[in-house]
Design a protein around this motif. Structure first.
Motif, PDB file in Angstrom:
ATOM      1  N   PRO A   1       0.826  -1.221   0.000  1.00  0.00           N
ATOM      2  CA  PRO A   1       0.000   0.000   0.000  1.00  0.00           C
ATOM      3  C   PRO A   1       0.852   1.259   0.000  1.00  0.00           C
ATOM      4  O   PRO A   1       2.057   1.227   0.274  1.00  0.00           O
ATOM      5  N   ASP A   2       0.207   2.379  -0.295  1.00  0.00           N
ATOM      6  CA  ASP A   2       0.931   3.645  -0.395  1.00  0.00           C
ATOM      7  C   ASP A   2       1.149   4.315   0.951  1.00  0.00           C
ATOM      8  O   ASP A   2       2.177   4.942   1.174  1.00  0.00           O
ATOM      9  N   SER A   3       0.185   4.196   1.866  1.00  0.00           N
ATOM     10  CA  SER A   3       0.281   4.965   3.113  1.00  0.00           C
ATOM     11  C   SER A   3       1.240   4.302   4.107  1.00  0.00           C
ATOM     12  O   SER A   3       1.418   3.071   4.112  1.00  0.00           O
ATOM     13  N   LEU A   4       1.854   5.126   4.946  1.00  0.00           N
ATOM     14  CA  LEU A   4       2.763   4.627   5.983  1.00  0.00           C
ATOM     15  C   LEU A   4       2.029   3.686   6.927  1.00  0.00           C
ATOM     16  O   LEU A   4       2.541   2.613   7.286  1.00  0.00           O
ATOM     17  N   GLU A   5       0.826   4.072   7.342  1.00  0.00           N
ATOM     18  CA  GLU A   5       0.080   3.267   8.321  1.00  0.00           C
ATOM     19  C   GLU A   5      -0.243   1.886   7.763  1.00  0.00           C
ATOM     20  O   GLU A   5      -0.098   0.868   8.455  1.00  0.00           O
ATOM     21  N   ALA A   6      -0.672   1.832   6.497  1.00  0.00           N
ATOM     22  CA  ALA A   6      -1.023   0.541   5.898  1.00  0.00           C
ATOM     23  C   ALA A   6       0.219  -0.325   5.695  1.00  0.00           C
ATOM     24  O   ALA A   6       0.177  -1.548   5.875  1.00  0.00           O
ATOM     25  N   ARG A   7       1.335   0.293   5.327  1.00  0.00           N
ATOM     26  CA  ARG A   7       2.573  -0.480   5.169  1.00  0.00           C
ATOM     27  C   ARG A   7       3.028  -1.050   6.509  1.00  0.00           C
ATOM     28  O   ARG A   7       3.478  -2.198   6.586  1.00  0.00           O
ATOM     29  N   ALA A   8       2.923  -0.232   7.567  1.00  0.00           N
ATOM     30  CA  ALA A   8       3.320  -0.711   8.895  1.00  0.00           C
ATOM     31  C   ALA A   8       2.459  -1.883   9.328  1.00  0.00           C
ATOM     32  O   ALA A   8       2.943  -2.865   9.902  1.00  0.00           O
ATOM     33  N   ALA A   9       1.161  -1.806   9.036  1.00  0.00           N
ATOM     34  CA  ALA A   9       0.251  -2.895   9.413  1.00  0.00           C
ATOM     35  C   ALA A   9       0.589  -4.173   8.638  1.00  0.00           C
ATOM     36  O   ALA A   9       0.600  -5.275   9.203  1.00  0.00           O
ATOM     37  N   LEU A  10       0.854  -4.026   7.337  1.00  0.00           N
ATOM     38  CA  LEU A  10       1.206  -5.193   6.532  1.00  0.00           C
ATOM     39  C   LEU A  10       2.519  -5.797   7.008  1.00  0.00           C
ATOM     40  O   LEU A  10       2.675  -7.027   7.073  1.00  0.00           O
ATOM     41  N   PHE A  11       3.481  -4.940   7.369  1.00  0.00           N
ATOM     42  CA  PHE A  11       4.778  -5.409   7.875  1.00  0.00           C
ATOM     43  C   PHE A  11       4.583  -6.230   9.146  1.00  0.00           C
ATOM     44  O   PHE A  11       5.149  -7.319   9.295  1.00  0.00           O
ATOM     45  N   ARG A  12       3.776  -5.714  10.047  1.00  0.00           N
ATOM     46  CA  ARG A  12       3.528  -6.453  11.303  1.00  0.00           C
ATOM     47  C   ARG A  12       2.854  -7.791  11.027  1.00  0.00           C
ATOM     48  O   ARG A  12       3.190  -8.808  11.656  1.00  0.00           O
ATOM     49  N   SER A  13       1.913  -7.809  10.089  1.00  0.00           N
ATOM     50  CA  SER A  13       1.223  -9.072   9.807  1.00  0.00           C
ATOM     51  C   SER A  13       2.158 -10.092   9.162  1.00  0.00           C
ATOM     52  O   SER A  13       2.061 -11.293   9.434  1.00  0.00           O
ATOM     53  N   ARG A  14       3.088  -9.620   8.323  1.00  0.00           N
ATOM     54  CA  ARG A  14       4.022 -10.536   7.674  1.00  0.00           C
ATOM     55  C   ARG A  14       5.014 -11.138   8.668  1.00  0.00           C
ATOM     56  O   ARG A  14       5.556 -12.217   8.432  1.00  0.00           O
ATOM     57  N   LEU A  15       5.295 -10.417   9.747  1.00  0.00           N
ATOM     58  CA  LEU A  15       6.240 -10.924  10.747  1.00  0.00           C
ATOM     59  C   LEU A  15       5.559 -11.671  11.887  1.00  0.00           C
ATOM     60  O   LEU A  15       6.241 -12.170  12.783  1.00  0.00           O
ATOM     61  N   ALA A  16       4.244 -11.737  11.854  1.00  0.00           N
ATOM     62  CA  ALA A  16       3.533 -12.466  12.903  1.00  0.00           C
ATOM     63  C   ALA A  16       3.988 -13.919  12.919  1.00  0.00           C
ATOM     64  O   ALA A  16       4.133 -14.559  11.875  1.00  0.00           O
ATOM     65  N   GLU A  17       4.245 -14.432  14.101  1.00  0.00           N
ATOM     66  CA  GLU A  17       4.677 -15.815  14.307  1.00  0.00           C
ATOM     67  C   GLU A  17       6.081 -16.101  13.764  1.00  0.00           C
ATOM     68  O   GLU A  17       6.494 -17.260  13.703  1.00  0.00           O
ATOM     69  N   LYS A  18       6.803 -15.088  13.356  1.00  0.00           N
ATOM     70  CA  LYS A  18       8.158 -15.301  12.841  1.00  0.00           C
ATOM     71  C   LYS A  18       9.199 -14.852  13.862  1.00  0.00           C
ATOM     72  O   LYS A  18       8.894 -14.085  14.772  1.00  0.00           O
ATOM     73  N   ARG A  19      10.418 -15.373  13.679  1.00  0.00           N
ATOM     74  CA  ARG A  19      11.556 -14.969  14.503  1.00  0.00           C
ATOM     75  C   ARG A  19      12.570 -14.285  13.585  1.00  0.00           C
ATOM     76  O   ARG A  19      13.324 -14.947  12.858  1.00  0.00           O
ATOM     77  N   VAL A  20      12.560 -12.956  13.603  1.00  0.00           N
ATOM     78  CA  VAL A  20      13.405 -12.148  12.729  1.00  0.00           C
ATOM     79  C   VAL A  20      14.150 -11.129  13.576  1.00  0.00           C
ATOM     80  O   VAL A  20      13.600 -10.569  14.528  1.00  0.00           O
ATOM     81  N   LEU A  21      15.407 -10.900  13.230  1.00  0.00           N
ATOM     82  CA  LEU A  21      16.225  -9.889  13.900  1.00  0.00           C
ATOM     83  C   LEU A  21      16.287  -8.651  13.011  1.00  0.00           C
ATOM     84  O   LEU A  21      16.670  -8.742  11.849  1.00  0.00           O
ATOM     85  N   LEU A  22      15.893  -7.509  13.548  1.00  0.00           N
ATOM     86  CA  LEU A  22      15.965  -6.244  12.821  1.00  0.00           C
ATOM     87  C   LEU A  22      17.028  -5.367  13.459  1.00  0.00           C
ATOM     88  O   LEU A  22      17.035  -5.191  14.684  1.00  0.00           O
ATOM     89  N   MET A  23      17.913  -4.828  12.633  1.00  0.00           N
ATOM     90  CA  MET A  23      18.882  -3.855  13.129  1.00  0.00           C
ATOM     91  C   MET A  23      18.619  -2.532  12.426  1.00  0.00           C
ATOM     92  O   MET A  23      18.707  -2.426  11.201  1.00  0.00           O
ATOM     93  N   LEU A  24      18.287  -1.517  13.223  1.00  0.00           N
ATOM     94  CA  LEU A  24      17.982  -0.181  12.716  1.00  0.00           C
ATOM     95  C   LEU A  24      19.099   0.747  13.175  1.00  0.00           C
ATOM     96  O   LEU A  24      19.167   1.114  14.353  1.00  0.00           O
ATOM     97  N   ASP A  25      19.966   1.105  12.256  1.00  0.00           N
ATOM     98  CA  ASP A  25      21.185   1.845  12.581  1.00  0.00           C
ATOM     99  C   ASP A  25      20.992   3.342  12.361  1.00  0.00           C
ATOM    100  O   ASP A  25      20.332   3.765  11.411  1.00  0.00           O
ATOM    101  N   ASN A  26      21.574   4.142  13.256  1.00  0.00           N
ATOM    102  CA  ASN A  26      21.589   5.600  13.100  1.00  0.00           C
ATOM    103  C   ASN A  26      20.184   6.199  13.064  1.00  0.00           C
ATOM    104  O   ASN A  26      19.848   6.987  12.171  1.00  0.00           O
ATOM    105  N   ALA A  27      19.385   5.860  14.050  1.00  0.00           N
ATOM    106  CA  ALA A  27      18.030   6.421  14.120  1.00  0.00           C
ATOM    107  C   ALA A  27      18.078   7.860  14.611  1.00  0.00           C
ATOM    108  O   ALA A  27      18.874   8.213  15.492  1.00  0.00           O
ATOM    109  N   ALA A  28      17.184   8.689  14.068  1.00  0.00           N
ATOM    110  CA  ALA A  28      17.129  10.097  14.469  1.00  0.00           C
ATOM    111  C   ALA A  28      16.212  10.300  15.668  1.00  0.00           C
ATOM    112  O   ALA A  28      16.476  11.135  16.527  1.00  0.00           O
ATOM    113  N   SER A  29      15.122   9.528  15.711  1.00  0.00           N
ATOM    114  CA  SER A  29      14.114   9.767  16.750  1.00  0.00           C
ATOM    115  C   SER A  29      13.261   8.528  16.933  1.00  0.00           C
ATOM    116  O   SER A  29      13.249   7.620  16.089  1.00  0.00           O
ATOM    117  N   ALA A  30      12.503   8.529  18.025  1.00  0.00           N
ATOM    118  CA  ALA A  30      11.562   7.435  18.271  1.00  0.00           C
ATOM    119  C   ALA A  30      10.490   7.409  17.188  1.00  0.00           C
ATOM    120  O   ALA A  30      10.013   6.344  16.784  1.00  0.00           O
TER     121      ALA A  30
END
Length: 652
Positions: free
Chosen positions: A80-109
């Motif tokens: 999807p185009d919107s940030l909110e819909a992409r975030a929701a799809l991302f969460r659903s794709r990772l449901a029940e999975k074991r994945v390590l995410l590394m987010l480097d050099n973050a500016a803010s929460a």
């Protein structure tokens, strides 16, 4: 390491590693992540959030989610185009999975929050100069505030690099050197390299030199300085020790827009006729040796983010504006000419394009398609960055031509995200320049990406805009291309009669100007439309004419495309042996030209033919291979192949 291990044992799902620039946040996070990687069987995702990039352009969460979703196998057409819909799809794709995410050099929460999965099996490691208190308070993140090394630890690091005997002779000077580096690993390593290269001097003398440099910088410091004074002092101390040629290359690297750079691109920035490949390799090696640059792979380099800021500041302070612009133009011209050479090696040029800037002094050449494709795979991110930079610098002609010369690669590999990103930057530049010819061309290319993604309404809109612009300018050839492409949309939407009328109109234009490629595509499109209308003899005749033209052009990509259409026409006409032979020949052509989408089309067609003749197991094998390719590309045609597999499930 013990603290992070403790967070992990206690079940932490978010870990924040914060600290000052140069303290070693990324190094620690990467090292620790590698240690626990096997605990995450579903894989890992990494992103540089560019929170403190000198360009002032941190990564956008929506773009990061797009990249993550593609990495997880989500077809681009359903992202999807919107940030909110992409975030929701991302969460659903990772449901029940074991994945390590590394987010480097973050500016803010706020930048991080949309990227957080909800699955309890996933772990997110974030690094930032910011404390990210919002993630701790609202998301329950465990935080390690990484402090500089202690004085004994710093001295141990220095001792290992400069030699124990020398360090033991002057313990007080060693301690002062560690203090002068603010006990930061990055500064300590650079300072130690500088010391080790001057074994004839006493440590105390070198410490005095560094102290003098620090005092000088204190007088020049402003409230806007990004680096701590100690780090700037160490950088400056090492920089001033460089040979003039190496120092100039270091400064000019601060103009590069991408996150990595090749030796050839660096040579283009330097731009002197005496700088051969051997010379630039030597200069870059000297920067690597003193830890001012990192070599990622042979002849490919990257800055630490602080050093990139330092180089960017230096080039602004020390190079006159005319030289900065000249160097920037040399770099952009190198990318433009090299991209054109690579894309010519991939497929014949669709149109000639006058290039900006003088040809590079040491142009990159490509002996074959594979080397050209490899270069494009490596550099497509830099092409997008260079396009954006050219627009920001007001070099609008570079900004619209860079994506156009890269179009063959985008089209062949179906790299839709960089395709659209670069062309939209180019479109904005063309409009700022007031160049209607360029605007029409970019609208047309964007339309083809949208057509590929089955966004037919959006594709029609872009093709129509390009058609109107070309018609207003009296550009008959451009009008023919836009008309042909609108016919493709008509046919895709079931309006076959309208498509035939457009193809015929476009072909008349191509006949008038003698454009053989346009004629070949129109004949192929007409043949396919006749097939849909049930006129198989006319279809086969048109397609054979198209095939002859593609062969005369030496255009293997087009030859495979029309061969596929011929196979379908023979199949529907009941000439199954001919259909089988043409599918096989189409597959060979697609594989030879590197056309993965075409290969999937040929496999799908063979599957249809085998299924129709009762060989369901062989058909399913073809479809599985086709589906693997289409899923890898994120191609919406994968849904059709899945339906075929579902329909024949259990068939023998």
């Amino acid at each position: 390491m013990e603290r992070i291990d403790g967070f992990f044992r206690e079940g932490a799902q978010r870990i924040v590693i914060s600290g000052s620039p140069g303290v070693g946040k990324t190094a620690l996070a990467v090292y620790w992540s590698h240690r626990v990687g096997e605990r995450f069987p579903d894989g890992s995702l990494f992103a540089n959030l560019r929170g403190y990039d000198p360009s002032g352009d941190p990564a956008r969460p929506a773009d990061l989610l797009d990249a993550f979703l593609r990495a997880l196998g989500v077809p681009p057409s359903i992202i999807p185009d919107s940030l909110e819909a992409r975030a929701a799809l991302f969460r659903s794709r990772l449901a029940e999975k074991r994945v390590l995410l590394m987010l480097d050099n973050a500016a803010s929460a706020e930048q991080v929050r949309p990227l957080l999965p909800s699955s309890p099996g996933c772990l997110v490691v974030v690094t930032s100069r910011n404390q990210l208190s919002g993630l701790v308070a609202m998301e329950g993140a465990s935080r390690l505030s990484l402090e500089p090394l202690t004085s004994p630890e710093s001295q141990l690091l220095l001792r290992r690099m400069i030699g124990g005997e020398r360090a033991e002779r002057e313990p007080a000077a060693l301690a002062e050197l560690a203090r002068s580096c603010a006990y930061l690993p990055l500064a300590l390593r650079i300072a130690a390299e500088r010391v080790s290269r001057r074994p004839h001097l006493e440590l105390a003398d070198l410490v005095t030199e560094l102290a003098a440099e620090s005092s000088r910088l204190d007088l020049l410091a402003t409230g806007d300085d990004v680096e701590p004074t100690a780090v700037r002092a160490v950088f400056s101390w090492s920089y001033r020790a460089l040979a003039p040629e190496a120092a100039r290359v270091f400064r000019l690297l601060g103009l590069h827009a991408g996150t990595e750079i090749s030796a050839s691109a660096a040579a283009a920035l330097a731009g002197t006729s005496s700088t051969s490949r051997a010379d630039i390799a030597r200069l870059l090696a000297s920067l690597v040796n003193v830890h001012l640059l990192e070599e990622l792979a042979p002849a490919r380099y990257r800055f630490h983010d602080l050093l990139r800021v330092y180089a960017s500041n230096l080039v602004t302070e020390l190079e006159p504006e005319l030289e900065r612009r000249a160097a920037g133009q040399r770099g952009l011209a190198w990318y433009l000419h090299t991209a054109r050479a690579a894309n010519l090696a991939i497929t014949p040029a669709w149109h000639e394009l006058a290039l900006e800037g003088a040809p590079p002094l040491d142009p990159t050449t490509f002996p074959d398609r594979d080397s050209a494709l490899a270069w494009c795979h490596t550099e497509h991110g830099n092409i997008v960055a260079a396009t954006r930079q050219a627009r920001e610098w007001g070099m609008f002609a570079f900004a619209w031509k860079l994506p156009i010369v890269f179009w063959d690669y985008f089209h062949l590999t179906k790299s839709w995200a960089p395709w659209l990103a670069s062309h939209r930057e180019g479109l904005a530049a063309a409009r700022e320049l007031g160049d209607r010819h360029a605007e029409a061309w970019l609208l047309y290319n964007i339309g083809h990406a949208l057509y590929d993604l089955h966004r037919h309404r959006d594709a029609r809109d872009h093709f129509t805009q390009s058609l109107n612009l070309r018609r207003d300018r009296g550009d008959n050839l451009g009008e023919a291309w836009s008309t042909y492409s609108l016919g493709l949309v008509d046919q895709a939407q079931g309006e076959t009669n309208d498509a035939v009328a457009r193809y015929r109109r476009a072909k008349r234009y191509f006949d008038q100007v003698g454009d053989s490629l346009g004629r070949a595509l129109c004949m192929t499109a007409l043949g396919d439309a006749y097939r849909e209308q049930g006129c198989h003899d006319e279809a086969i005749d048109q397609l054979r004419h198209g095939l002859d033209l593609f062969r005369a052009l030496g255009h293997s990509h087009g030859e495979g495309y029309v061969m596929d259409k011929l196979a379908v026409a023979f199949h529907e006409a009941g000439h199954l042996a001919d259909a089988h032979d043409h599918y096989q020949e189409a597959l060979e052509l697609h594989r030879r030209s590197g056309n993965q989408q075409g290969e999937a089309s040929g496999l799908n067609g063979l599957g249809q033919l085998l299924d129709a003749t009762g060989d369901h197991m062989a058909a399913r094998s073809m479809w599985r291979d086709a589906l693997m390719i289409l899923d890898h590309l994120g191609d919406p045609r994968a849904a059709d192949v899945r339906q075929c597999l579902a329909r024949t499930r259990g068939a023998s």
